[in-house]
Design a protein around this motif. Structure first.
Motif, mmCIF file in Angstrom:
data_model
loop_
_atom_site.group_PDB
_atom_site.id
_atom_site.type_symbol
_atom_site.label_atom_id
_atom_site.label_comp_id
_atom_site.label_asym_id
_atom_site.label_seq_id
_atom_site.Cartn_x
_atom_site.Cartn_y
_atom_site.Cartn_z
ATOM 1 N N THR A 1 0.845 -1.188 0.000
ATOM 2 C CA THR A 1 0.000 0.000 0.000
ATOM 3 C C THR A 1 0.881 1.239 0.000
ATOM 4 O OG1 THR A 1 -1.707 -1.162 1.267
ATOM 5 C CG2 THR A 1 -1.852 1.238 1.162
ATOM 6 N N ILE A 2 0.623 2.132 -0.937
ATOM 7 C CA ILE A 2 1.362 3.395 -1.001
ATOM 8 C C ILE A 2 0.516 4.476 -0.345
ATOM 9 C CG2 ILE A 2 0.500 3.951 -3.322
ATOM 10 C CD1 ILE A 2 3.251 5.238 -3.871
ATOM 11 N N LEU A 3 1.144 5.237 0.536
ATOM 12 C CA LEU A 3 0.447 6.261 1.306
ATOM 13 C C LEU A 3 1.283 7.530 1.323
ATOM 14 C CD1 LEU A 3 -0.324 3.958 4.345
ATOM 15 C CD2 LEU A 3 -2.022 4.739 2.690
ATOM 16 N N LYS A 4 0.681 8.614 1.767
ATOM 17 C CA LYS A 4 1.413 9.859 1.879
ATOM 18 C C LYS A 4 0.903 10.653 3.071
ATOM 19 C CE LYS A 4 -1.916 12.284 -0.911
ATOM 20 N NZ LYS A 4 -2.235 13.046 -2.113
ATOM 21 N N ASP A 5 1.738 11.547 3.552
ATOM 22 C CA ASP A 5 1.350 12.527 4.566
ATOM 23 C C ASP A 5 1.930 13.860 4.103
ATOM 24 O OD1 ASP A 5 1.144 14.255 6.751
ATOM 25 O OD2 ASP A 5 1.304 12.624 8.184
ATOM 26 N N MET A 6 1.083 14.671 3.506
ATOM 27 C CA MET A 6 1.575 15.909 2.919
ATOM 28 C C MET A 6 2.043 16.903 3.972
ATOM 29 S SD MET A 6 -0.994 16.536 -0.272
ATOM 30 C CE MET A 6 -0.109 17.999 -0.770
ATOM 31 N N GLU A 7 1.476 16.835 5.170
ATOM 32 C CA GLU A 7 1.914 17.752 6.232
ATOM 33 C C GLU A 7 3.348 17.454 6.643
ATOM 34 O OE1 GLU A 7 -2.390 18.768 8.335
ATOM 35 O OE2 GLU A 7 -0.745 17.888 9.486
ATOM 36 N N LYS A 8 3.706 16.173 6.613
ATOM 37 C CA LYS A 8 5.064 15.773 6.972
ATOM 38 C C LYS A 8 5.969 15.666 5.760
ATOM 39 C CE LYS A 8 3.728 13.031 11.026
ATOM 40 N NZ LYS A 8 3.789 11.679 11.647
ATOM 41 N N ASN A 9 5.410 15.827 4.562
ATOM 42 C CA ASN A 9 6.173 15.632 3.324
ATOM 43 C C ASN A 9 6.776 14.232 3.282
ATOM 44 O OD1 ASN A 9 5.749 18.178 2.086
ATOM 45 N ND2 ASN A 9 7.250 19.083 3.476
ATOM 46 N N GLU A 10 5.977 13.264 3.615
ATOM 47 C CA GLU A 10 6.437 11.882 3.652
ATOM 48 C C GLU A 10 5.547 10.988 2.790
ATOM 49 O OE1 GLU A 10 8.391 11.915 8.146
ATOM 50 O OE2 GLU A 10 6.715 10.594 7.690
ATOM 51 N N MET A 11 6.176 10.003 2.190
ATOM 52 C CA MET A 11 5.474 8.968 1.449
ATOM 53 C C MET A 11 5.877 7.630 2.054
ATOM 54 S SD MET A 11 5.617 7.996 -2.607
ATOM 55 C CE MET A 11 7.360 7.605 -2.604
ATOM 56 N N TYR A 12 4.964 6.686 2.045
ATOM 57 C CA TYR A 12 5.208 5.405 2.679
ATOM 58 C C TYR A 12 4.899 4.266 1.714
ATOM 59 C CZ TYR A 12 4.366 8.680 6.473
ATOM 60 O OH TYR A 12 4.393 9.788 7.282
ATOM 61 N N LEU A 13 5.545 3.139 1.955
ATOM 62 C CA LEU A 13 5.189 1.909 1.262
ATOM 63 C C LEU A 13 5.034 0.849 2.336
ATOM 64 C CD1 LEU A 13 4.699 0.657 -1.539
ATOM 65 C CD2 LEU A 13 7.055 -0.194 -1.432
ATOM 66 N N GLU A 14 3.791 0.481 2.592
ATOM 67 C CA GLU A 14 3.513 -0.548 3.574
ATOM 68 C C GLU A 14 3.477 -1.888 2.846
ATOM 69 O OE1 GLU A 14 1.131 2.040 6.925
ATOM 70 O OE2 GLU A 14 0.010 0.573 5.750
ATOM 71 N N MET A 15 4.390 -2.750 3.216
ATOM 72 C CA MET A 15 4.564 -4.027 2.531
ATOM 73 C C MET A 15 4.182 -5.161 3.463
ATOM 74 S SD MET A 15 8.178 -3.260 0.594
ATOM 75 C CE MET A 15 9.104 -3.250 2.126
ATOM 76 N N THR A 16 3.281 -6.007 3.021
ATOM 77 C CA THR A 16 2.865 -7.161 3.800
ATOM 78 C C THR A 16 3.067 -8.433 2.987
ATOM 79 O OG1 THR A 16 0.581 -7.068 3.038
ATOM 80 C CG2 THR A 16 1.133 -5.774 4.988
ATOM 81 N N SER A 17 3.001 -9.563 3.657
ATOM 82 C CA SER A 17 3.161 -10.872 2.995
ATOM 83 C C SER A 17 4.382 -10.872 2.086
ATOM 84 C CB SER A 17 1.902 -11.204 2.197
ATOM 85 O OG SER A 17 0.771 -11.236 3.032
ATOM 86 N N LEU A 18 5.486 -10.415 2.614
ATOM 87 C CA LEU A 18 6.694 -10.292 1.802
ATOM 88 C C LEU A 18 7.198 -11.647 1.332
ATOM 89 C CD1 LEU A 18 8.430 -7.448 3.756
ATOM 90 C CD2 LEU A 18 7.929 -7.416 1.306
ATOM 91 N N LYS A 19 7.735 -11.658 0.127
ATOM 92 C CA LYS A 19 8.249 -12.859 -0.509
ATOM 93 C C LYS A 19 9.728 -12.659 -0.832
ATOM 94 C CE LYS A 19 3.819 -13.325 -2.941
ATOM 95 N NZ LYS A 19 3.171 -13.443 -4.286
ATOM 96 N N PRO A 20 10.482 -13.729 -0.978
ATOM 97 C CA PRO A 20 11.896 -13.585 -1.356
ATOM 98 C C PRO A 20 12.078 -12.782 -2.644
ATOM 99 C CG PRO A 20 11.481 -15.803 -0.589
ATOM 100 C CD PRO A 20 10.142 -15.122 -0.652
#
Length: 123
Positions: free
Chosen positions: A69-88
């Motif tokens: 899931t890609i997310l952002k917080d414009m107040e903090k000027n941050e972008m995130y990538l939440e990664m689940t069920s990670l694979k090799p």
């Protein structure tokens, strides 16, 4: 100019989760689109996800849709990538990218890049 710094990578086991962070600084008010790409040594950089900086539209590569899931917080000027069920096969160096005029899945259309953060998923 926009500067980007990624963090949050690490070594995890298959099935684990990680949250990557990209902090933007400089002329952040000019950002139009941001994205995450990843690269394995010897291979081309691969598009992962993108987000419209001033809107809510998101895009995902087929390989990660439903897990990342890609997310952002414009107040903090941050972008995130939440990664689940990670694979090799998710093992790569992850880069964030930004551009002032476009939102794209194509690497060459982004002007600004961070230095990346390494994600390693063990089997």
């Amino acid at each position: 100019q926009v500067q980007l710094v990624e963090s949050g990578g690490g070594l995890v086991q298959t099935g684990a989760s990680l949250r990557l962070v990209c902090v933007a600084s400089g002329r952040t008010s000019s950002i139009y689109g941001m994205a995450w790409f990843r690269q394995v040594p010897g291979k081309e950089r691969e598009y992962v996800a993108a987000i419209w900086w001033t809107g809510i539209t998101t895009f995902y590569a087929d390989s990660v849709r439903g897990r990342f899931t890609i997310l952002k917080d414009m107040e903090k000027n941050e972008m995130y990538l939440e990664m689940t069920s990670l694979k090799p096969e998710d093992t790569a160096r992850y880069y964030c990218a930004a551009d002032e005029s476009r939102l794209s899945t194509v690497e060459s259309r982004y002007t600004y890049w961070g230095q990346g953060t390494q994600v390693t998923v063990s089997s």
